[in-house]
Design a protein around this motif. Structure first.
Motif, PDB file in Angstrom:
ATOM      1  N   ARG A  65     -14.863  11.567   6.291  1.00  0.00           N
ATOM      2  CA  ARG A  65     -15.309  11.308   7.675  1.00  0.00           C
ATOM      3  C   ARG A  65     -15.331   9.803   7.958  1.00  0.00           C
ATOM      4  NH1 ARG A  65     -19.499  15.825   7.373  1.00  0.00           N
ATOM      5  NH2 ARG A  65     -18.552  17.516   8.572  1.00  0.00           N
ATOM      6  N   GLU A  66     -15.826   9.031   6.974  1.00  0.00           N
ATOM      7  CA  GLU A  66     -15.845   7.574   7.145  1.00  0.00           C
ATOM      8  C   GLU A  66     -14.434   7.011   7.277  1.00  0.00           C
ATOM      9  OE1 GLU A  66     -18.007   5.604   4.097  1.00  0.00           O
ATOM     10  OE2 GLU A  66     -19.981   6.188   4.887  1.00  0.00           O
ATOM     11  N   SER A  67     -13.449   7.727   6.742  1.00  0.00           N
ATOM     12  CA  SER A  67     -12.052   7.289   6.835  1.00  0.00           C
ATOM     13  C   SER A  67     -11.351   7.918   8.030  1.00  0.00           C
ATOM     14  CB  SER A  67     -11.313   7.652   5.541  1.00  0.00           C
ATOM     15  OG  SER A  67     -11.841   6.929   4.448  1.00  0.00           O
ATOM     16  N   ASN A  68     -12.171   8.374   8.990  1.00  0.00           N
ATOM     17  CA  ASN A  68     -11.662   8.851  10.285  1.00  0.00           C
ATOM     18  C   ASN A  68     -10.925  10.189  10.211  1.00  0.00           C
ATOM     19  OD1 ASN A  68     -12.594   6.436  11.545  1.00  0.00           O
ATOM     20  ND2 ASN A  68     -10.764   5.380  10.804  1.00  0.00           N
ATOM     21  N   ARG A 110       0.840  -1.189   0.000  1.00  0.00           N
ATOM     22  CA  ARG A 110       0.000   0.000   0.000  1.00  0.00           C
ATOM     23  C   ARG A 110       0.883   1.249   0.000  1.00  0.00           C
ATOM     24  NH1 ARG A 110      -5.501  -0.981  -0.986  1.00  0.00           N
ATOM     25  NH2 ARG A 110      -5.913  -3.077  -0.273  1.00  0.00           N
ATOM     26  N   LEU A 111       0.462   2.248  -0.754  1.00  0.00           N
ATOM     27  CA  LEU A 111       1.226   3.478  -0.881  1.00  0.00           C
ATOM     28  C   LEU A 111       0.351   4.673  -0.550  1.00  0.00           C
ATOM     29  CD1 LEU A 111       2.962   2.698  -4.293  1.00  0.00           C
ATOM     30  CD2 LEU A 111       3.918   2.357  -2.016  1.00  0.00           C
ATOM     31  N   SER A 112       0.953   5.760  -0.146  1.00  0.00           N
ATOM     32  CA  SER A 112       0.230   7.000   0.088  1.00  0.00           C
ATOM     33  C   SER A 112       0.515   7.965  -1.059  1.00  0.00           C
ATOM     34  CB  SER A 112       0.664   7.626   1.417  1.00  0.00           C
ATOM     35  OG  SER A 112       2.052   7.930   1.392  1.00  0.00           O
ATOM     36  N   TYR A 113      -0.245   9.065  -1.097  1.00  0.00           N
ATOM     37  CA  TYR A 113      -0.017  10.028  -2.163  1.00  0.00           C
ATOM     38  C   TYR A 113       1.183  10.898  -1.836  1.00  0.00           C
ATOM     39  CZ  TYR A 113      -2.115  13.825   0.556  1.00  0.00           C
ATOM     40  OH  TYR A 113      -2.380  14.770   1.497  1.00  0.00           O
ATOM     41  N   GLY A 114       1.749  11.536  -2.853  1.00  0.00           N
ATOM     42  CA  GLY A 114       2.963  12.304  -2.637  1.00  0.00           C
ATOM     43  C   GLY A 114       3.055  13.528  -3.522  1.00  0.00           C
ATOM     44  N   ARG A 173      -5.818   7.568   3.097  1.00  0.00           N
ATOM     45  CA  ARG A 173      -7.069   7.583   2.345  1.00  0.00           C
ATOM     46  C   ARG A 173      -7.917   8.798   2.706  1.00  0.00           C
ATOM     47  NH1 ARG A 173     -10.821   2.316   1.538  1.00  0.00           N
ATOM     48  NH2 ARG A 173      -8.872   1.701   0.515  1.00  0.00           N
ATOM     49  N   ALA A 174      -7.980   9.116   3.983  1.00  0.00           N
ATOM     50  CA  ALA A 174      -8.764  10.270   4.413  1.00  0.00           C
ATOM     51  C   ALA A 174      -8.251  11.559   3.775  1.00  0.00           C
ATOM     52  CB  ALA A 174      -8.731  10.391   5.935  1.00  0.00           C
ATOM     53  N   LEU A 175      -6.926  11.710   3.742  1.00  0.00           N
ATOM     54  CA  LEU A 175      -6.333  12.897   3.140  1.00  0.00           C
ATOM     55  C   LEU A 175      -6.617  12.963   1.645  1.00  0.00           C
ATOM     56  CD1 LEU A 175      -2.884  13.037   4.973  1.00  0.00           C
ATOM     57  CD2 LEU A 175      -4.758  14.682   5.173  1.00  0.00           C
ATOM     58  N   ALA A 176      -6.609  11.818   0.995  1.00  0.00           N
ATOM     59  CA  ALA A 176      -6.896  11.792  -0.440  1.00  0.00           C
ATOM     60  C   ALA A 176      -8.337  12.228  -0.700  1.00  0.00           C
ATOM     61  CB  ALA A 176      -6.647  10.393  -0.996  1.00  0.00           C
ATOM     62  N   TYR A 177      -9.269  11.767   0.130  1.00  0.00           N
ATOM     63  CA  TYR A 177     -10.660  12.200  -0.023  1.00  0.00           C
ATOM     64  C   TYR A 177     -10.796  13.702   0.232  1.00  0.00           C
ATOM     65  CZ  TYR A 177     -12.498   7.405  -0.251  1.00  0.00           C
ATOM     66  OH  TYR A 177     -12.801   6.121  -0.635  1.00  0.00           O
ATOM     67  N   VAL A 178     -10.108  14.197   1.247  1.00  0.00           N
ATOM     68  CA  VAL A 178     -10.170  15.630   1.554  1.00  0.00           C
ATOM     69  C   VAL A 178      -9.630  16.443   0.388  1.00  0.00           C
ATOM     70  CG1 VAL A 178      -9.187  17.451   3.002  1.00  0.00           C
ATOM     71  CG2 VAL A 178     -10.114  15.392   4.055  1.00  0.00           C
ATOM     72  N   ASN A 179      -8.503  16.030  -0.161  1.00  0.00           N
ATOM     73  CA  ASN A 179      -7.924  16.765  -1.279  1.00  0.00           C
ATOM     74  C   ASN A 179      -8.776  16.631  -2.542  1.00  0.00           C
ATOM     75  OD1 ASN A 179      -5.171  18.048  -0.598  1.00  0.00           O
ATOM     76  ND2 ASN A 179      -5.078  16.061   0.388  1.00  0.00           N
ATOM     77  N   PHE A 230      -4.694   2.389  -3.493  1.00  0.00           N
ATOM     78  CA  PHE A 230      -3.544   1.749  -2.854  1.00  0.00           C
ATOM     79  C   PHE A 230      -3.544   1.898  -1.331  1.00  0.00           C
ATOM     80  CE2 PHE A 230      -1.773   1.472  -7.059  1.00  0.00           C
ATOM     81  CZ  PHE A 230      -0.863   0.425  -6.990  1.00  0.00           C
ATOM     82  N   SER A 231      -4.456   2.678  -0.782  1.00  0.00           N
ATOM     83  CA  SER A 231      -4.434   2.948   0.658  1.00  0.00           C
ATOM     84  C   SER A 231      -5.260   1.936   1.435  1.00  0.00           C
ATOM     85  CB  SER A 231      -4.961   4.369   0.928  1.00  0.00           C
ATOM     86  OG  SER A 231      -6.319   4.458   0.535  1.00  0.00           O
ATOM     87  N   GLU A 232      -4.956   1.840   2.720  1.00  0.00           N
ATOM     88  CA  GLU A 232      -5.701   0.959   3.611  1.00  0.00           C
ATOM     89  C   GLU A 232      -7.019   1.621   4.018  1.00  0.00           C
ATOM     90  OE1 GLU A 232      -5.044  -2.001   4.464  1.00  0.00           O
ATOM     91  OE2 GLU A 232      -2.901  -2.347   4.168  1.00  0.00           O
ATOM     92  N   LYS A 233      -8.057   0.814   4.188  1.00  0.00           N
ATOM     93  CA  LYS A 233      -9.344   1.314   4.635  1.00  0.00           C
ATOM     94  C   LYS A 233      -9.190   1.958   6.013  1.00  0.00           C
ATOM     95  CE  LYS A 233     -14.144  -0.098   5.379  1.00  0.00           C
ATOM     96  NZ  LYS A 233     -15.109  -1.220   5.335  1.00  0.00           N
ATOM     97  N   GLY A 234      -9.739   3.167   6.169  1.00  0.00           N
ATOM     98  CA  GLY A 234      -9.672   3.861   7.447  1.00  0.00           C
ATOM     99  C   GLY A 234      -8.353   4.532   7.732  1.00  0.00           C
ATOM    100  N   SER A 235      -7.428   4.518   6.766  1.00  0.00           N
ATOM    101  CA  SER A 235      -6.098   5.077   6.994  1.00  0.00           C
ATOM    102  C   SER A 235      -6.086   6.588   6.835  1.00  0.00           C
ATOM    103  CB  SER A 235      -5.087   4.458   6.028  1.00  0.00           C
ATOM    104  OG  SER A 235      -5.405   4.826   4.688  1.00  0.00           O
TER     105      SER A 235
END
Length: 341
Positions: free
Chosen positions: A69-72, A2-6, A41-47, A33-38
């Motif tokens: 919000r669902e991704s904490n 799993r990877l995060s955005y950059g 993922r939350a930051l990607a949804y926000v952006n 590529f992100s984990e559920k609830g990570s």
């Protein structure tokens, strides 16, 4: 892995760049590529919600806030944006309501240029299925056609997105929904426009391909992927029972399957499957090298299916079913090669 955005995503979203669609694709990839609830993922949804706001896509913006919000993601940080978006959405709706502008154009569904067959409403009555030594099985028209005439309207039995649309369109309905796609939690290759499409995809085919997709795209590309999806749909058609599928095909008289004479008004999903199963493979016309190549690839795919799907216990318990699955993979790869568009 799993990877995060950059930096790539941030660069596309920079105010001096404003390549929002490219940024959306990259955020979608990071979501896949992100984990559920990570946090990633939350930051990607926000952006992604930021981009929707910039593009005045207010409803999609609210959906991304909900997903964040669902991704904490901390709720208090989204409250102000949510208020801003709701106010902007209300103003936009009031403006549209008072505007005299026409609604967006609706894409018209195609219509047959001639009367349809009584037993097949998707086919014009000028088409016939024939067979001879020169052409084998083929379709002819009994009347002179003009350029642009529509003589058949039919949904494909199986469809697969091009790799370039993976983070743009829904893998099930294929609608273009890049601003609100959600990921399959089992792989990084499929995204969906809704929980409904995700569920339908899983039940119809994805449960049997999820663990294979990355290798299928990176090693084999389209033909084996379509073949595996065909088999997955076929097994799902028979209540996820490969042995029931085998029994059905063992009893099937392929010479009696004719999509032009079958009554499509009463056709079951199994009847429709039969018309696909009897499509030509042209195996007898292939060079021995290419037959060997298909057998080699089918063997690899068969091994992957056994290792990574729920079909392994059934095939291990029944050697006949195991061989049937291998034969089906080989057959469908050749069918796809001859009949895909």
């Amino acid at each position: 892995m799993r990877l995060s955005y950059g930096p790539k995503e941030k660069k596309m979203f920079h105010p001096n760049v404003k390549r929002y669609i490219q940024a959306i694709k990259l955020y979608n990839e990071s979501i896949a590529f992100s984990e559920k609830g990570s946090t990633e993922r939350a930051l990607a949804y926000v952006n992604r919600s930021n981009i929707c706001l910039k593009m005045q896509r207010f409803e999609e913006c609210l959906e991304n806030i909900r997903l964040a919000r669902e991704s904490n993601y901390p709720g208090e940080k989204l409250i102000q944006r949510e208020k801003e978006v709701k106010n902007a959405l209300a103003k936009a709706r009031n403006k549209n309501a008072s505007s005299s502008k026409a609604s967006p154009d609706v894409v018209e569904e195609p219509e047959l240029s001639y009367a349809a067959k009584e037993n097949a409403p998707q086919v014009a009555n000028c088409l016939e299925l024939r067979k001879n030594e020169e052409y084998g099985r083929h379709v002819v028209t009994t009347r002179k056609l003009k350029v642009g005439d529509v003589v058949m309207i039919e949904r494909p039995f199986v469809t697969v997105l091009k790799d370039s649309f993976r983070y743009v369109r829904c893998d099930f309905c294929h609608e273009e929904r890049p601003f609100t796609l959600i990921p399959c939690e089992g792989c990084t290759m499929a995204m969906y426009c809704s929980e409904e499409c995700l569920s339908k995809a899983y039940n119809n085919y994805h449960r049997y391909e999820c663990g294979l997709l990355r290798d299928l795209w990176e090693v084999f590309e389209a033909v084996p992927l379509i073949a595996i999806r065909m088999i997955a749909i076929a097994i799902a058609t028979f209540d996820n029972n490969p042995e029931a599928l085998k029994d059905h095909l063992d009893a099937l008289d392929e010479s009696n399957v004719n999509g032009f004479t079958m009554d499509w008004n009463k056709a079951t999903q199994q009847d429709i499957f039969n018309t696909v199963h009897v499509l030509t493979t042209n195996q007898e016309r292939r060079d021995s090298f290419f037959v060997a190549f298909y057998i080699f690839n089918a063997t690899i795919l068969h091994t992957l299916v056994l290792e990574r799907t729920e079909l392994e216990p059934v095939c291990e318990a029944n050697p006949a079913t195991n061989k049937f699955l291998l034969d089906l993979i080989l057959r469908y790869m050749q069918i796809v090669d001859c009949n895909r568009k």
